[in-house]
Design a protein around this motif. Structure first.
Motif, PDB file in Angstrom:
ATOM      1  N   ILE A   1     -24.307  -4.597  46.766  1.00 45.82           N
ATOM      2  CA  ILE A   1     -25.668  -3.928  46.403  1.00 45.82           C
ATOM      3  C   ILE A   1     -26.249  -3.805  46.012  1.00 45.82           C
ATOM      4  O   ILE A   1     -26.387  -5.072  45.389  1.00 45.82           O
ATOM      5  CB  ILE A   1     -24.772  -2.160  46.215  1.00 45.82           C
ATOM      6  N   PHE A   2     -27.798  -5.077  47.060  1.00 51.27           N
ATOM      7  CA  PHE A   2     -28.875  -5.706  46.233  1.00 51.27           C
ATOM      8  C   PHE A   2     -30.387  -4.349  46.290  1.00 51.27           C
ATOM      9  O   PHE A   2     -30.302  -3.894  47.153  1.00 51.27           O
ATOM     10  CB  PHE A   2     -28.824  -6.493  47.466  1.00 51.27           C
ATOM     11  N   TYR A   3     -31.260  -4.394  45.074  1.00 45.86           N
ATOM     12  CA  TYR A   3     -31.901  -3.819  45.184  1.00 45.86           C
ATOM     13  C   TYR A   3     -33.088  -4.461  44.495  1.00 45.86           C
ATOM     14  O   TYR A   3     -32.846  -5.623  44.115  1.00 45.86           O
ATOM     15  CB  TYR A   3     -31.737  -2.630  43.827  1.00 45.86           C
ATOM     16  N   ARG A   4     -34.296  -4.557  45.527  1.00 44.56           N
ATOM     17  CA  ARG A   4     -35.332  -5.351  44.925  1.00 44.56           C
ATOM     18  C   ARG A   4     -36.267  -4.313  44.404  1.00 44.56           C
ATOM     19  O   ARG A   4     -36.616  -3.002  45.209  1.00 44.56           O
ATOM     20  CB  ARG A   4     -36.018  -5.891  46.923  1.00 44.56           C
ATOM     21  N   GLU A   5     -37.049  -4.711  43.333  1.00 44.01           N
ATOM     22  CA  GLU A   5     -38.171  -4.191  42.913  1.00 44.01           C
ATOM     23  C   GLU A   5     -39.802  -4.962  42.330  1.00 44.01           C
ATOM     24  O   GLU A   5     -39.084  -6.052  41.433  1.00 44.01           O
ATOM     25  CB  GLU A   5     -38.323  -3.345  41.731  1.00 44.01           C
TER      26      GLU A   5
ATOM     27  N   LEU B   1     -33.581  -9.448  51.803  1.00 45.08           N
ATOM     28  CA  LEU B   1     -34.358  -8.586  50.363  1.00 45.08           C
ATOM     29  C   LEU B   1     -35.609  -9.574  49.929  1.00 45.08           C
ATOM     30  O   LEU B   1     -36.712  -9.089  49.964  1.00 45.08           O
ATOM     31  CB  LEU B   1     -33.209  -8.806  48.782  1.00 45.08           C
ATOM     32  N   VAL B   2     -35.523 -10.338  50.755  1.00 37.69           N
ATOM     33  CA  VAL B   2     -36.825 -11.810  50.436  1.00 37.69           C
ATOM     34  C   VAL B   2     -37.348 -11.315  51.371  1.00 37.69           C
ATOM     35  O   VAL B   2     -38.462 -11.325  51.381  1.00 37.69           O
ATOM     36  CB  VAL B   2     -35.863 -12.695  50.873  1.00 37.69           C
ATOM     37  N   ALA B   3     -36.611 -10.862  52.064  1.00 41.05           N
ATOM     38  CA  ALA B   3     -38.159 -10.290  53.671  1.00 41.05           C
ATOM     39  C   ALA B   3     -38.780  -8.764  52.860  1.00 41.05           C
ATOM     40  O   ALA B   3     -40.178  -8.198  53.432  1.00 41.05           O
ATOM     41  CB  ALA B   3     -37.477  -9.602  55.204  1.00 41.05           C
ATOM     42  N   GLY B   4     -38.472  -8.147  51.588  1.00 36.75           N
ATOM     43  CA  GLY B   4     -39.161  -7.194  51.314  1.00 36.75           C
ATOM     44  C   GLY B   4     -38.416  -5.648  51.497  1.00 36.75           C
ATOM     45  O   GLY B   4     -39.083  -5.046  50.512  1.00 36.75           O
ATOM     46  N   GLU B   5     -37.256  -5.691  51.980  1.00 36.56           N
ATOM     47  CA  GLU B   5     -36.093  -4.324  51.702  1.00 36.56           C
ATOM     48  C   GLU B   5     -35.710  -4.263  50.488  1.00 36.56           C
ATOM     49  O   GLU B   5     -35.413  -5.026  49.487  1.00 36.56           O
ATOM     50  CB  GLU B   5     -35.276  -4.389  53.013  1.00 36.56           C
ATOM     51  N   THR B   6     -35.862  -3.227  50.068  1.00 42.07           N
ATOM     52  CA  THR B   6     -35.877  -2.511  48.641  1.00 42.07           C
ATOM     53  C   THR B   6     -34.828  -2.200  48.641  1.00 42.07           C
ATOM     54  O   THR B   6     -33.671  -2.515  47.107  1.00 42.07           O
ATOM     55  CB  THR B   6     -36.197  -1.344  48.860  1.00 42.07           C
TER      56      THR B   6
ATOM     57  N   ILE C   1     -17.833  -3.942  39.341  1.00 45.41           N
ATOM     58  CA  ILE C   1     -17.561  -5.538  38.345  1.00 45.41           C
ATOM     59  C   ILE C   1     -18.102  -6.332  38.151  1.00 45.41           C
ATOM     60  O   ILE C   1     -17.857  -7.335  36.907  1.00 45.41           O
ATOM     61  CB  ILE C   1     -16.080  -5.953  39.596  1.00 45.41           C
ATOM     62  N   TRP C   2     -19.007  -5.854  38.752  1.00 47.37           N
ATOM     63  CA  TRP C   2     -20.303  -7.143  38.120  1.00 47.37           C
ATOM     64  C   TRP C   2     -21.563  -6.646  38.337  1.00 47.37           C
ATOM     65  O   TRP C   2     -21.456  -6.133  39.379  1.00 47.37           O
ATOM     66  CB  TRP C   2     -19.724  -8.099  38.940  1.00 47.37           C
ATOM     67  N   SER C   3     -22.501  -7.400  37.703  1.00 47.85           N
ATOM     68  CA  SER C   3     -24.394  -6.792  37.904  1.00 47.85           C
ATOM     69  C   SER C   3     -24.632  -7.820  37.767  1.00 47.85           C
ATOM     70  O   SER C   3     -24.346  -8.503  36.645  1.00 47.85           O
ATOM     71  CB  SER C   3     -24.254  -5.556  37.552  1.00 47.85           C
ATOM     72  N   SER C   4     -26.083  -7.545  37.660  1.00 45.43           N
ATOM     73  CA  SER C   4     -27.047  -8.653  37.314  1.00 45.43           C
ATOM     74  C   SER C   4     -28.279  -8.538  37.611  1.00 45.43           C
ATOM     75  O   SER C   4     -28.330  -7.737  39.063  1.00 45.43           O
ATOM     76  CB  SER C   4     -26.440 -10.345  37.346  1.00 45.43           C
ATOM     77  N   GLN C   5     -29.018  -9.145  36.693  1.00 42.36           N
ATOM     78  CA  GLN C   5     -30.705  -8.816  37.085  1.00 42.36           C
ATOM     79  C   GLN C   5     -31.223 -10.265  37.502  1.00 42.36           C
ATOM     80  O   GLN C   5     -30.647 -11.346  36.275  1.00 42.36           O
ATOM     81  CB  GLN C   5     -31.509  -8.228  36.478  1.00 42.36           C
ATOM     82  N   LEU C   6     -31.739 -10.989  38.394  1.00 42.42           N
ATOM     83  CA  LEU C   6     -32.910 -12.137  38.340  1.00 42.42           C
ATOM     84  C   LEU C   6     -34.247 -12.107  39.513  1.00 42.42           C
ATOM     85  O   LEU C   6     -34.053 -10.850  40.515  1.00 42.42           O
ATOM     86  CB  LEU C   6     -31.294 -13.009  38.340  1.00 42.42           C
ATOM     87  N   GLY C   7     -35.032 -13.104  39.065  1.00 47.11           N
ATOM     88  CA  GLY C   7     -35.766 -12.876  40.779  1.00 47.11           C
ATOM     89  C   GLY C   7     -35.310 -13.054  41.722  1.00 47.11           C
ATOM     90  O   GLY C   7     -33.608 -13.963  42.209  1.00 47.11           O
ATOM     91  N   ILE C   8     -35.954 -12.477  42.656  1.00 51.12           N
ATOM     92  CA  ILE C   8     -35.563 -12.681  44.069  1.00 51.12           C
ATOM     93  C   ILE C   8     -35.684 -14.194  44.738  1.00 51.12           C
ATOM     94  O   ILE C   8     -34.164 -14.963  45.295  1.00 51.12           O
ATOM     95  CB  ILE C   8     -36.294 -12.249  45.170  1.00 51.12           C
ATOM     96  N   ASP C   9     -36.387 -15.451  44.221  1.00 51.38           N
ATOM     97  CA  ASP C   9     -36.333 -16.822  44.811  1.00 51.38           C
ATOM     98  C   ASP C   9     -35.405 -17.654  44.127  1.00 51.38           C
ATOM     99  O   ASP C   9     -34.910 -18.113  45.023  1.00 51.38           O
ATOM    100  CB  ASP C   9     -37.655 -17.177  44.299  1.00 51.38           C
ATOM    101  N   GLN C  10     -34.798 -16.672  42.748  1.00 51.38           N
ATOM    102  CA  GLN C  10     -33.685 -17.461  42.366  1.00 51.38           C
ATOM    103  C   GLN C  10     -32.157 -16.515  42.886  1.00 51.38           C
ATOM    104  O   GLN C  10     -31.183 -17.536  43.316  1.00 51.38           O
ATOM    105  CB  GLN C  10     -33.465 -16.737  41.212  1.00 51.38           C
TER     106      GLN C  10
END
Length: 157
Positions: free
Chosen positions: A70-74, A49-54, A98-107
């Motif tokens: 499951i990680f999604y990047r935008e 994800l950090v490398a840029g995969e979506t 059972i869990w979901s969240s949004q945060l910055g890639i850096d975090q």
């Protein structure tokens, strides 16, 4: 974006780990068995994800239950979903979120690095191997640390 995400990785017994995932809204506890490379998969998924995969994924087997990350990047943001499945081979749509969240890639990267740095400090690499049954995921942790160091973005407020 949410803040304060924390992941705790506790070696629960020979070949078992308890993973606690929490933020300001929710807390879940996951179990993983050594039958798969759960820590390596998790670190690699975040590295991708950090490398840029979506999209990237990791899975914990808890015999027979499975937990699928499951990680999604935008842009510079990530959305994380954790599904509980009756069987590891089940399709996503058979799982219960059972869990979901949004945060910055850096975090996200910082949270994952902090988690495994704490594991190394708590158990030591030989102690980790003795309890988990496999080597500490040093290669994957350092790959994430290096990549994150070159891809950090300014913090948004």
């Amino acid at each position: 974006m949410t803040s304060g995400m924390r992941i705790t990785w506790t070696l629960a017994g020979s070949g078992w780990v308890d993973c606690t995932l929490e933020d300001h809204r929710a807390k879940v506890e996951l179990t993983a068995s050594y039958i798969t490379s759960a820590p390596e998969e998790l670190l690699t998924a975040v590295t991708r994800l950090v490398a840029g995969e979506t999209e990237s994924r990791a899975q914990f087997e808890a015999e027979p239950t499975a937990y699928r990350w499951i990680f999604y990047r935008e842009g510079v943001n990530a959305w994380i979903r954790v599904l509980e499945l009756r069987h590891g081979s089940d399709h996503d749509n058979k799982g219960t979120e059972i869990w979901s969240s949004q945060l910055g890639i850096d975090q996200l990267a910082r949270t994952m690095i902090r988690c495994f740095d704490e594991v190394a400090q708590t158990y030591g690499e030989s102690g980790y191997r003795g309890k988990w049954g496999e080597h500490f995921p040093r290669t994957e942790l350092e790959a994430l640390r290096r990549l994150w160091g070159t891809h950090q973005h300014p913090q948004t407020t």
